[in-house]
Design an enzyme around this catalytic site. Structure first.
Site, PDB file in Angstrom:
ATOM      1  N   LYS A  32      36.830  36.462  48.256  1.00  0.00           N
ATOM      2  CA  LYS A  32      37.847  35.892  49.156  1.00  0.00           C
ATOM      3  C   LYS A  32      37.210  35.359  50.440  1.00  0.00           C
ATOM      4  O   LYS A  32      37.556  34.270  50.899  1.00  0.00           O
ATOM      5  CB  LYS A  32      38.917  36.944  49.508  1.00  0.00           C
ATOM      6  CG  LYS A  32      39.678  37.485  48.303  1.00  0.00           C
ATOM      7  CD  LYS A  32      40.830  38.382  48.724  1.00  0.00           C
ATOM      8  CE  LYS A  32      40.403  39.661  49.414  1.00  0.00           C
ATOM      9  NZ  LYS A  32      39.713  40.624  48.537  1.00  0.00           N
ATOM     10  N   ARG A  88      48.392  43.358  51.678  1.00  0.00           N
ATOM     11  CA  ARG A  88      47.832  44.257  50.665  1.00  0.00           C
ATOM     12  C   ARG A  88      48.868  45.250  50.141  1.00  0.00           C
ATOM     13  O   ARG A  88      48.544  46.049  49.266  1.00  0.00           O
ATOM     14  CB  ARG A  88      46.687  45.042  51.283  1.00  0.00           C
ATOM     15  CG  ARG A  88      45.285  44.525  50.952  1.00  0.00           C
ATOM     16  CD  ARG A  88      44.298  45.416  51.673  1.00  0.00           C
ATOM     17  NE  ARG A  88      42.963  45.410  51.188  1.00  0.00           N
ATOM     18  CZ  ARG A  88      41.967  44.673  51.669  1.00  0.00           C
ATOM     19  NH1 ARG A  88      42.187  43.784  52.598  1.00  0.00           N
ATOM     20  NH2 ARG A  88      40.748  44.826  51.203  1.00  0.00           N
ATOM     21  N   ARG A 140      26.232  43.495  47.835  1.00  0.00           N
ATOM     22  CA  ARG A 140      26.577  43.073  49.202  1.00  0.00           C
ATOM     23  C   ARG A 140      26.229  44.166  50.210  1.00  0.00           C
ATOM     24  O   ARG A 140      25.824  43.894  51.332  1.00  0.00           O
ATOM     25  CB  ARG A 140      28.074  42.734  49.273  1.00  0.00           C
ATOM     26  CG  ARG A 140      28.509  42.157  50.612  1.00  0.00           C
ATOM     27  CD  ARG A 140      29.932  41.668  50.584  1.00  0.00           C
ATOM     28  NE  ARG A 140      30.911  42.737  50.700  1.00  0.00           N
ATOM     29  CZ  ARG A 140      32.237  42.567  50.621  1.00  0.00           C
ATOM     30  NH1 ARG A 140      32.719  41.352  50.400  1.00  0.00           N
ATOM     31  NH2 ARG A 140      33.055  43.578  50.749  1.00  0.00           N
ATOM     32  N   ARG A 175      27.889  47.436  55.641  1.00  0.00           N
ATOM     33  CA  ARG A 175      29.193  48.097  55.557  1.00  0.00           C
ATOM     34  C   ARG A 175      29.085  49.380  54.733  1.00  0.00           C
ATOM     35  O   ARG A 175      28.698  49.344  53.567  1.00  0.00           O
ATOM     36  CB  ARG A 175      30.216  47.149  54.902  1.00  0.00           C
ATOM     37  CG  ARG A 175      30.700  46.069  55.830  1.00  0.00           C
ATOM     38  CD  ARG A 175      31.604  45.095  55.118  1.00  0.00           C
ATOM     39  NE  ARG A 175      32.753  45.707  54.479  1.00  0.00           N
ATOM     40  CZ  ARG A 175      33.753  45.037  53.933  1.00  0.00           C
ATOM     41  NH1 ARG A 175      33.734  43.713  53.962  1.00  0.00           N
ATOM     42  NH2 ARG A 175      34.762  45.665  53.373  1.00  0.00           N
ATOM     43  N   ARG A 206      38.465  51.943  46.449  1.00  0.00           N
ATOM     44  CA  ARG A 206      39.039  50.667  46.920  1.00  0.00           C
ATOM     45  C   ARG A 206      39.660  49.910  45.745  1.00  0.00           C
ATOM     46  O   ARG A 206      40.732  49.321  45.884  1.00  0.00           O
ATOM     47  CB  ARG A 206      37.958  49.809  47.593  1.00  0.00           C
ATOM     48  CG  ARG A 206      37.556  50.370  48.951  1.00  0.00           C
ATOM     49  CD  ARG A 206      36.251  49.783  49.423  1.00  0.00           C
ATOM     50  NE  ARG A 206      36.327  48.395  49.798  1.00  0.00           N
ATOM     51  CZ  ARG A 206      35.249  47.611  49.970  1.00  0.00           C
ATOM     52  NH1 ARG A 206      34.047  48.086  49.768  1.00  0.00           N
ATOM     53  NH2 ARG A 206      35.408  46.362  50.339  1.00  0.00           N
TER      54      ARG A 206
END
Ligand code: AMP
Length: 190
Positions: free
Chosen positions: A14, A89, A128, A134, A146
């Site tokens: 996204k 969400r 990532r 993160r 998640r």
């Protein structure tokens, strides 16, 4: 105004695709994940509270993210439109967004959903995590949480827009350019 929701599980691409959308359509990018990480970086009370949810892979309370989006929409009355990334969400967030846009004489044009299977998401997120810094991208249990939160709480948001005739789902596997091409086609159909 053209208001697009870019939808999909964590790691679907996204953020990457938002950058291309902003450039082509001149929309303002509203990513609740980015806004929350900015609050954390600044060490605000909101950020400290949200970090506890984010690090566990849980959602931040609806009222917090709705408040942030409200501020951004109201403070940008001259925007050509918005690209919502990572928001809404939950169905409660989608309902609040509809109300907020109606109050500003506009509406969601459509939602584009990027479809990527779970195994690929885990691979992408761990990858990532090596560069994003993160914590929520570095731990496989957090990533799995998640994804399961997405399946339980976020997926119903697709039905919400589908019921309004504003939903398009596309294949999120391929080159960045290929996927962007599919997004442009979906947006043209709204
Ligand atoms: P993202 O950058 O979109 O992957 O978001 C990172 C994390 O921020 C998520 O795992 C949630 O903990 C939190 N978050 C971002 N957007 C929302 C939202 N719309 N509602 C609740 N929590 C959110």
């Amino acid at each position: 105004m053209q208001n697009i929701v870019l939808f999909g599980p964590p790691g679907a691409g996204k953020g990457t695709q938002s950058e291309y959308i902003i450039e082509k359509y001149g929309l303002l990018h509203l990513s609740t994940g980015d806004l929350l990480r900015a609050e954390i970086k600044e060490g605000t009370a909101l950020g400290l509270q949200a970090k506890q949810n984010i690090d566990k892979g849980e959602l931040v309370p609806d009222a917090v993210v709705i408040g942030m989006i409200e501020n951004k929409v109201k403070s940008n009355p001259d925007a050509k439109g918005f690209i919502f990334d990572g928001f809404p969400r939950t169905v409660a967030q989608a309902e609040a967004l509809d109300k907020l846009l109606v109050a500003n004489n506009t509406a969601i044009s459509g939602m584009v959903a990027l479809e990527v299977e779970d195994e690929e998401l885990v691979k992408r997120l761990l990858n990532r995590g090596k560069t994003s810094g993160r914590a929520d991208d570095q731990d496989e249990a957090t990533i799995q949480n998640r994804i399961s939160v997405y399946n339980k709480e976020t997926k119903p948001v697709a039905d919400y827009y589908n019921a309004q005739g504003k939903f398009k789902s596309i294949n999120g596997i391929g080159s960045i350019e290929e996927i962007f091409g599919r997004i442009v086609e979906a947006i043209a159909s709204f």
